[in-house]
Each structure stands twice: as C-alpha cells, then as structure tokens.
Design a protein around this motif. Structure first.
Motif, PDB file in Angstrom:
ATOM      1  N   ARG A 135      -3.558  -6.687   7.081  1.00 52.87           N
ATOM      2  CA  ARG A 135      -3.357  -6.336   5.676  1.00 52.87           C
ATOM      3  C   ARG A 135      -2.519  -7.380   4.929  1.00 52.87           C
ATOM      4  O   ARG A 135      -2.414  -7.317   3.709  1.00 52.87           O
ATOM      5  CB  ARG A 135      -2.670  -4.969   5.553  1.00 52.87           C
ATOM      6  CG  ARG A 135      -3.448  -3.821   6.106  1.00 52.87           C
ATOM      7  CD  ARG A 135      -4.698  -3.484   5.334  1.00 52.87           C
ATOM      8  NE  ARG A 135      -4.385  -3.015   3.985  1.00 52.87           N
ATOM      9  CZ  ARG A 135      -5.245  -3.039   2.978  1.00 52.87           C
ATOM     10  NH1 ARG A 135      -6.458  -3.503   3.153  1.00 52.87           N
ATOM     11  NH2 ARG A 135      -4.896  -2.597   1.800  1.00 52.87           N
ATOM     12  N   CYS A 149      -4.614  -5.916  -1.852  1.00 57.73           N
ATOM     13  CA  CYS A 149      -6.008  -6.210  -2.210  1.00 57.73           C
ATOM     14  C   CYS A 149      -6.026  -7.567  -2.895  1.00 57.73           C
ATOM     15  O   CYS A 149      -5.432  -7.729  -3.967  1.00 57.73           O
ATOM     16  CB  CYS A 149      -6.547  -5.123  -3.143  1.00 57.73           C
ATOM     17  SG  CYS A 149      -8.154  -5.537  -3.871  1.00 57.73           S
ATOM     18  N   ASP A 193       0.823  -1.205   0.000  1.00 55.85           N
ATOM     19  CA  ASP A 193       0.000   0.000   0.000  1.00 55.85           C
ATOM     20  C   ASP A 193       0.854   1.251   0.000  1.00 55.85           C
ATOM     21  O   ASP A 193       0.340   2.352  -0.189  1.00 55.85           O
ATOM     22  CB  ASP A 193      -0.903   0.032   1.246  1.00 55.85           C
ATOM     23  CG  ASP A 193      -2.019  -1.001   1.176  1.00 55.85           C
ATOM     24  OD1 ASP A 193      -2.459  -1.341   0.061  1.00 55.85           O
ATOM     25  OD2 ASP A 193      -2.455  -1.466   2.250  1.00 55.85           O
TER      26      ASP A 193
END
Length: 171
Positions: free
Chosen positions: A82, A51, A18
């Motif tokens: 995450r 993701c 990220d």
C-alpha cells in the motif's frame, strides 16, 4: 552584505492514509503546527487514501496553483504493497532533489538506527513548487521539519536555501 529577510511561504500538507482523517492525523497536524510556528502559511491540509491517482490529483492541483510554493506529504513511503506515495509523486516531478532523502535517512539513523533503510522519503520540484515526501510517523515529520525543512524554507539560512532559488526554478 545585506541581511536576508524571512519570506513566508504558502505550504500545503497532504496526508496519505487509509485509516486517518483530519482529526486523527497527528503527523499532518505536527507539520501544520511547525509550518505556522515558523512564520509560514498553511495553504491547505488534506487526507487522501493510499491511491496513486488521488495523490496525484491533489498534488497536481497544488503544483498548478501559483499561490502554493511548497507541498509536504506524509505517509505511504514504506515498503508494503500500500506504500505508493513515491511512485505517485515521481512522475509529477520536473527535478528530483536526491539530497533531501539522503539527508532525511542520515538524520533518522540517529533516532531509529538501521530501520531508516525502509524509508523512501524524497524531495523534488514541479512547476517551481517544492515537493517533500515524508514517512507517516509523527517522529519522522518532526525530524524532517526540524532537521531540514525549517532551515531550507527560510531565506535567512546560509550558505543556501530553497527560498532564494525559487525565482530561478522556472528557468
């Protein structure tokens, strides 16, 4: 007995982060440099966010591309909320190569001691494409390439390697 010849592979690198982009991605750069220095071709290099669907989309594209023989991901293998790369990758695998993660953690133990238990590195095969999922640190990428992948992606390595098995992976 004939001497095996080096067979350059097309290897794609996917960084999962990220916070990084291609310019700040030292781990992906380290892998790209080692891939090329070993005589292989860098098929493509991308950075995607943490993701699972973006990871799967890029990985699926490479798995379907017969010109890509291997994919190495870096990042997202820890134990935080995450860190979802292993969960994103596993459903795409036809076969998991458990020994890869085991060997990576064994090698890492010598460098980072018991912190290696937090790594969920894994290896597998999908559509005859080799997939290796590595932690996001530059050191982990060096450890995996220098200690495992450099030899296993070289047809000259004996007694066995992934390259010589690739023609049989579609059986």
């Amino acid at each position: 007995m004939s001497q095996a010849e080096f067979q350059p592979l097309n290897i794609a690198v996917l960084t999962v982060s990220d916070t990084r982009d291609l310019d700040s991605d030292r781990s992906g750069q380290t892998l790209a440099e080692r891939i090329k220095a070993s005589g292989h071709r860098l098929a493509e290099r991308l950075v995607v966010p943490d993701c699972r669907y973006r990871i799967r989309a890029e990985l699926s594209r490479w798995i379907a591309d017969e010109a890509v023989q291997a994919v190495i991901t870096t990042g997202g293998t820890g134990v935080t909320g995450r860190d979802i790369t292993p969960e994103a990758v596993r459903p795409l695998l036809d076969l998991e190569v458990e020994g890869f993660g085991e060997m990576f953690r064994w090698l890492s133990l010598q460098e980072i001691r018991t912190s290696t238990v937090q790594s969920r590195a894994l290896g597998g095969i999908a559509n005859a494409t080799l997939i290796f999922v590595l932690p996001g640190s530059t050191g982990a990428c060096r450890t995996a390439w220098d200690g495992i992948l450099k030899d296993q992606l070289d047809a000259r390595h004996k007694p066995c390697n992934f390259v010589t098995l690739m023609p049989r992976m579609r059986e």
